[in-house]
Design a protein around this motif. Structure first.
Motif, PDB file in Angstrom:
ATOM      1  N   GLN A 163      -5.891  44.154 -82.088  1.00  0.00           N
ATOM      2  CA  GLN A 163      -4.760  44.925 -82.578  1.00  0.00           C
ATOM      3  C   GLN A 163      -5.236  46.308 -82.993  1.00  0.00           C
ATOM      4  OE1 GLN A 163      -3.067  42.581 -85.763  1.00  0.00           O
ATOM      5  NE2 GLN A 163      -1.914  41.286 -84.353  1.00  0.00           N
ATOM      6  N   VAL A 164      -4.366  47.289 -82.857  1.00  0.00           N
ATOM      7  CA  VAL A 164      -4.722  48.658 -83.228  1.00  0.00           C
ATOM      8  C   VAL A 164      -3.621  49.246 -84.105  1.00  0.00           C
ATOM      9  CG1 VAL A 164      -6.163  49.130 -81.218  1.00  0.00           C
ATOM     10  CG2 VAL A 164      -3.698  49.520 -81.080  1.00  0.00           C
ATOM     11  N   ASP A 165      -3.985  50.285 -84.849  1.00  0.00           N
ATOM     12  CA  ASP A 165      -2.991  50.996 -85.637  1.00  0.00           C
ATOM     13  C   ASP A 165      -2.016  51.726 -84.720  1.00  0.00           C
ATOM     14  OD1 ASP A 165      -4.202  50.181 -87.972  1.00  0.00           O
ATOM     15  OD2 ASP A 165      -5.424  51.987 -88.168  1.00  0.00           O
ATOM     16  N   ALA A 166      -0.864  52.060 -85.245  1.00  0.00           N
ATOM     17  CA  ALA A 166       0.170  52.720 -84.452  1.00  0.00           C
ATOM     18  C   ALA A 166      -0.198  54.168 -84.148  1.00  0.00           C
ATOM     19  CB  ALA A 166       1.500  52.678 -85.199  1.00  0.00           C
ATOM     20  N   ALA A 167       0.139  54.615 -82.952  1.00  0.00           N
ATOM     21  CA  ALA A 167       0.051  56.034 -82.627  1.00  0.00           C
ATOM     22  C   ALA A 167       1.200  56.753 -83.326  1.00  0.00           C
ATOM     23  CB  ALA A 167       0.135  56.228 -81.113  1.00  0.00           C
ATOM     24  N   VAL A 168       1.045  58.061 -83.512  1.00  0.00           N
ATOM     25  CA  VAL A 168       2.054  58.847 -84.234  1.00  0.00           C
ATOM     26  C   VAL A 168       2.555  59.978 -83.333  1.00  0.00           C
ATOM     27  CG1 VAL A 168       2.530  60.276 -86.251  1.00  0.00           C
ATOM     28  CG2 VAL A 168       0.958  58.330 -86.439  1.00  0.00           C
ATOM     29  N   LEU A 169       3.869  60.072 -83.190  1.00  0.00           N
ATOM     30  CA  LEU A 169       4.468  61.132 -82.379  1.00  0.00           C
ATOM     31  C   LEU A 169       4.344  62.469 -83.111  1.00  0.00           C
ATOM     32  CD1 LEU A 169       6.141  61.992 -79.868  1.00  0.00           C
ATOM     33  CD2 LEU A 169       8.193  61.501 -81.231  1.00  0.00           C
ATOM     34  N   ILE A 170       3.761  63.446 -82.430  1.00  0.00           N
ATOM     35  CA  ILE A 170       3.623  64.787 -82.990  1.00  0.00           C
ATOM     36  C   ILE A 170       4.720  65.708 -82.469  1.00  0.00           C
ATOM     37  CG2 ILE A 170       2.094  66.781 -83.234  1.00  0.00           C
ATOM     38  CD1 ILE A 170       1.125  64.237 -84.665  1.00  0.00           C
ATOM     39  N   ALA A 171       5.023  65.611 -81.169  1.00  0.00           N
ATOM     40  CA  ALA A 171       6.070  66.453 -80.577  1.00  0.00           C
ATOM     41  C   ALA A 171       6.580  65.802 -79.304  1.00  0.00           C
ATOM     42  CB  ALA A 171       5.537  67.854 -80.273  1.00  0.00           C
ATOM     43  N   ASP A 172       7.902  65.829 -79.112  1.00  0.00           N
ATOM     44  CA  ASP A 172       8.522  65.310 -77.891  1.00  0.00           C
ATOM     45  C   ASP A 172       9.072  66.490 -77.102  1.00  0.00           C
ATOM     46  OD1 ASP A 172       9.882  64.043 -75.867  1.00  0.00           O
ATOM     47  OD2 ASP A 172      10.889  62.605 -77.168  1.00  0.00           O
ATOM     48  N   GLU A 173       8.469  66.746 -75.932  1.00  0.00           N
ATOM     49  CA  GLU A 173       8.875  67.884 -75.108  1.00  0.00           C
ATOM     50  C   GLU A 173       9.694  67.465 -73.883  1.00  0.00           C
ATOM     51  OE1 GLU A 173       8.539  70.664 -76.278  1.00  0.00           O
ATOM     52  OE2 GLU A 173       6.733  70.827 -77.496  1.00  0.00           O
ATOM     53  N   GLY A 193      -6.592  43.598 -69.765  1.00  0.00           N
ATOM     54  CA  GLY A 193      -5.426  43.906 -70.580  1.00  0.00           C
ATOM     55  C   GLY A 193      -5.292  45.393 -70.847  1.00  0.00           C
ATOM     56  N   ASP A 194      -4.080  45.792 -71.262  1.00  0.00           N
ATOM     57  CA  ASP A 194      -3.836  47.202 -71.576  1.00  0.00           C
ATOM     58  C   ASP A 194      -2.974  47.371 -72.823  1.00  0.00           C
ATOM     59  OD1 ASP A 194      -1.371  46.354 -70.659  1.00  0.00           O
ATOM     60  OD2 ASP A 194      -1.060  48.036 -69.289  1.00  0.00           O
ATOM     61  N   HIS A 195      -2.819  46.308 -73.622  1.00  0.00           N
ATOM     62  CA  HIS A 195      -1.913  46.376 -74.762  1.00  0.00           C
ATOM     63  C   HIS A 195      -2.436  47.268 -75.883  1.00  0.00           C
ATOM     64  CE1 HIS A 195      -4.816  43.310 -75.903  1.00  0.00           C
ATOM     65  NE2 HIS A 195      -4.367  43.324 -77.142  1.00  0.00           N
ATOM     66  N   CYS A 196      -3.729  47.599 -75.871  1.00  0.00           N
ATOM     67  CA  CYS A 196      -4.297  48.477 -76.895  1.00  0.00           C
ATOM     68  C   CYS A 196      -4.462  49.915 -76.395  1.00  0.00           C
ATOM     69  CB  CYS A 196      -5.652  47.943 -77.364  1.00  0.00           C
ATOM     70  SG  CYS A 196      -5.515  46.458 -78.384  1.00  0.00           S
ATOM     71  N   THR A 197      -3.851  50.253 -75.279  1.00  0.00           N
ATOM     72  CA  THR A 197      -3.927  51.617 -74.760  1.00  0.00           C
ATOM     73  C   THR A 197      -2.765  52.440 -75.311  1.00  0.00           C
ATOM     74  OG1 THR A 197      -2.628  51.100 -72.784  1.00  0.00           O
ATOM     75  CG2 THR A 197      -5.018  50.839 -72.636  1.00  0.00           C
ATOM     76  N   ILE A 198      -2.981  53.745 -75.403  1.00  0.00           N
ATOM     77  CA  ILE A 198      -1.941  54.596 -75.971  1.00  0.00           C
ATOM     78  C   ILE A 198      -0.735  54.698 -75.045  1.00  0.00           C
ATOM     79  CG2 ILE A 198      -3.028  56.717 -75.098  1.00  0.00           C
ATOM     80  CD1 ILE A 198      -1.910  58.055 -77.720  1.00  0.00           C
ATOM     81  N   ASN A 199      -0.950  54.747 -73.714  1.00  0.00           N
ATOM     82  CA  ASN A 199       0.202  54.873 -72.825  1.00  0.00           C
ATOM     83  C   ASN A 199       1.085  53.625 -72.873  1.00  0.00           C
ATOM     84  OD1 ASN A 199      -2.132  53.740 -71.494  1.00  0.00           O
ATOM     85  ND2 ASN A 199      -0.971  53.754 -69.584  1.00  0.00           N
ATOM     86  N   ARG A 200       0.487  52.446 -72.967  1.00  0.00           N
ATOM     87  CA  ARG A 200       1.284  51.225 -73.077  1.00  0.00           C
ATOM     88  C   ARG A 200       2.002  51.186 -74.423  1.00  0.00           C
ATOM     89  NH1 ARG A 200       4.668  48.056 -70.651  1.00  0.00           N
ATOM     90  NH2 ARG A 200       4.629  45.894 -71.386  1.00  0.00           N
ATOM     91  N   TRP A 201       1.318  51.638 -75.479  1.00  0.00           N
ATOM     92  CA  TRP A 201       1.947  51.671 -76.799  1.00  0.00           C
ATOM     93  C   TRP A 201       3.164  52.585 -76.779  1.00  0.00           C
ATOM     94  CZ3 TRP A 201       3.781  54.196 -80.934  1.00  0.00           C
ATOM     95  CH2 TRP A 201       3.885  53.494 -82.143  1.00  0.00           C
ATOM     96  N   VAL A 202       3.025  53.748 -76.147  1.00  0.00           N
ATOM     97  CA  VAL A 202       4.138  54.693 -76.061  1.00  0.00           C
ATOM     98  C   VAL A 202       5.284  54.095 -75.258  1.00  0.00           C
ATOM     99  CG1 VAL A 202       4.856  56.936 -75.165  1.00  0.00           C
ATOM    100  CG2 VAL A 202       2.689  56.722 -76.409  1.00  0.00           C
ATOM    101  N   GLU A 203       4.974  53.448 -74.144  1.00  0.00           N
ATOM    102  CA  GLU A 203       6.016  52.828 -73.318  1.00  0.00           C
ATOM    103  C   GLU A 203       6.833  51.827 -74.119  1.00  0.00           C
ATOM    104  OE1 GLU A 203       4.029  52.918 -68.820  1.00  0.00           O
ATOM    105  OE2 GLU A 203       3.849  51.141 -70.074  1.00  0.00           O
ATOM    106  N   GLN A 204       6.203  51.111 -74.989  1.00  0.00           N
ATOM    107  CA  GLN A 204       6.877  50.045 -75.726  1.00  0.00           C
ATOM    108  C   GLN A 204       7.538  50.506 -77.027  1.00  0.00           C
ATOM    109  OE1 GLN A 204       3.469  47.209 -75.892  1.00  0.00           O
ATOM    110  NE2 GLN A 204       4.827  45.822 -74.811  1.00  0.00           N
ATOM    111  N   ASN A 205       7.098  51.662 -77.560  1.00  0.00           N
ATOM    112  CA  ASN A 205       7.537  52.029 -78.905  1.00  0.00           C
ATOM    113  C   ASN A 205       8.238  53.375 -79.020  1.00  0.00           C
ATOM    114  OD1 ASN A 205       6.235  49.852 -80.834  1.00  0.00           O
ATOM    115  ND2 ASN A 205       4.679  50.364 -79.329  1.00  0.00           N
ATOM    116  N   HIS A 206       8.338  54.134 -77.942  1.00  0.00           N
ATOM    117  CA  HIS A 206       8.933  55.465 -78.043  1.00  0.00           C
ATOM    118  C   HIS A 206      10.314  55.476 -77.389  1.00  0.00           C
ATOM    119  CE1 HIS A 206       9.582  59.636 -78.310  1.00  0.00           C
ATOM    120  NE2 HIS A 206       9.119  60.000 -77.139  1.00  0.00           N
ATOM    121  N   PRO A 207      11.385  55.408 -78.182  1.00  0.00           N
ATOM    122  CA  PRO A 207      12.729  55.429 -77.610  1.00  0.00           C
ATOM    123  C   PRO A 207      13.150  56.846 -77.231  1.00  0.00           C
ATOM    124  CG  PRO A 207      12.845  55.255 -79.998  1.00  0.00           C
ATOM    125  CD  PRO A 207      11.391  55.220 -79.637  1.00  0.00           C
ATOM    126  N   PRO A 208      13.951  57.021 -76.160  1.00  0.00           N
ATOM    127  CA  PRO A 208      14.305  55.969 -75.212  1.00  0.00           C
ATOM    128  C   PRO A 208      13.100  55.592 -74.362  1.00  0.00           C
ATOM    129  CG  PRO A 208      15.027  58.087 -74.393  1.00  0.00           C
ATOM    130  CD  PRO A 208      14.501  58.340 -75.778  1.00  0.00           C
TER     131      PRO A 208
END
Length: 276
Positions: A76-86, A106-121
């Motif tokens: 498990q990893v800590d959450a990434a933080v959105l700085i800017a949405d362009e 696996g790729d569940h601890c990668t930032i791109n997968r984290w963004v895909e799952q947690n950045h709406p839309p």
């Protein structure tokens, strides 16, 4: 680490059931592995991609591959933080331990997968630049393939101004040019002192790199006698296992290839290591 492979002979058998027949794993374990990117499907044309959908209709001749490592899948990893949405891309803070790239396990601890799952839309996420697993800081994530190509081109042409902040051991000089070759290739880093604390004998340093060799900053600073605090690869032989690598990507600036506008992003001081 066990691997399981299954040939699709009867397309009516679901993927989880077929892999269950080939392993001693439960369907629930297989479904979790599928969700975390450890299940792959290959076709006769040699295409090879991750399989996440439990209900995907299989075809005769396809092959399923399960790469199961309970330790990796349990990370498990800590959450990434959105700085800017362009829009076409976004800028994120990658925490310590999060990966820039997955593996067949696996790729569940990668930032791109984290963004895909947690950045709406929900949008696709493509890696543009990379940071070591132990490093922290700013990363660009593209949301279209064309944006990924355009932004990657900036890095290839060295058209992006990048700055890093590191906490190092010792009293760092005001400025230092580091040009020791890495892996027999030219490498250039420029470092300047931000702050020094005599009580701890540690310095906060800003680094700009002209080249992008593997572990360039870590190798250059260690070679100059100023190892980064928490660097368990190139630091001194002392037990600092409780300290994470104090290296942060803090600044990105470039002319946006999509809008033509100048863009710059700087991390707040809250994300920086403390010298005192």
């Amino acid at each position: 680490m066990p691997e399981f492979h299954a040939q699709v002979i009867d397309p009516s058998i679901p993927a989880a059931e077929l892999l269950k027949q080939q392993s001693s794993l439960s369907k629930q374990q297989i479904k979790q592995a599928m969700k975390k990117g450890a299940v792959w499907i290959s076709d006769a044309d040699s295409s090879h991609k991750r399989l996440r959908r439990v209900d995907k209709i299989l075809k005769i001749g396809q092959q399923l591959h399960l790469y199961y490592d309970a330790q990796i899948l349990g990370l498990q990893v800590d959450a990434a933080v959105l700085i800017a949405d362009e829009g076409d891309y976004s800028v994120w803070y990658k925490p310590y331990g999060m990966l820039s790239q997955g593996s067949k396990w696996g790729d569940h601890c990668t930032i791109n997968r984290w963004v895909e799952q947690n950045h709406p839309p929900q949008r696709p996420a493509f890696i543009v630049n990379r940071l070591d697993r132990a490093a922290q800081g700013l990363m660009l994530i593209a949301h279209t393939k064309s944006a990924a190509s355009a932004l990657s081109g900036l890095f290839e042409r060295r058209a992006i101004n990048k700055k890093y902040t590191a906490l190092v051991s010792g009293s760092f000089p005001k400025e230092l040019i580091l040009d020791t070759a890495i892996d027999e290739k030219n490498a250039l880093s420029k470092a300047s002192l931000l702050a020094y604390e005599s009580n701890t004998n540690k310095s906060l340093v800003c680094i700009e790199i002209e080249t992008g060799r593997k572990h360039q900053i870590r190798k250059h600073l260690s070679g100059a006698g100023f190892p980064i605090i928490g660097d368990r690869l190139y630091g001194p032989d002392v037990d600092e296992s409780s300290v994470n690598l104090c290296l942060v990507s803090t600044y990105l600036a470039f002319n946006c290839p999509i809008t033509g506008l100048d863009k710059s992003y700087r991390l707040k001081d809250d994300y920086l290591p403390q010298v005192g």
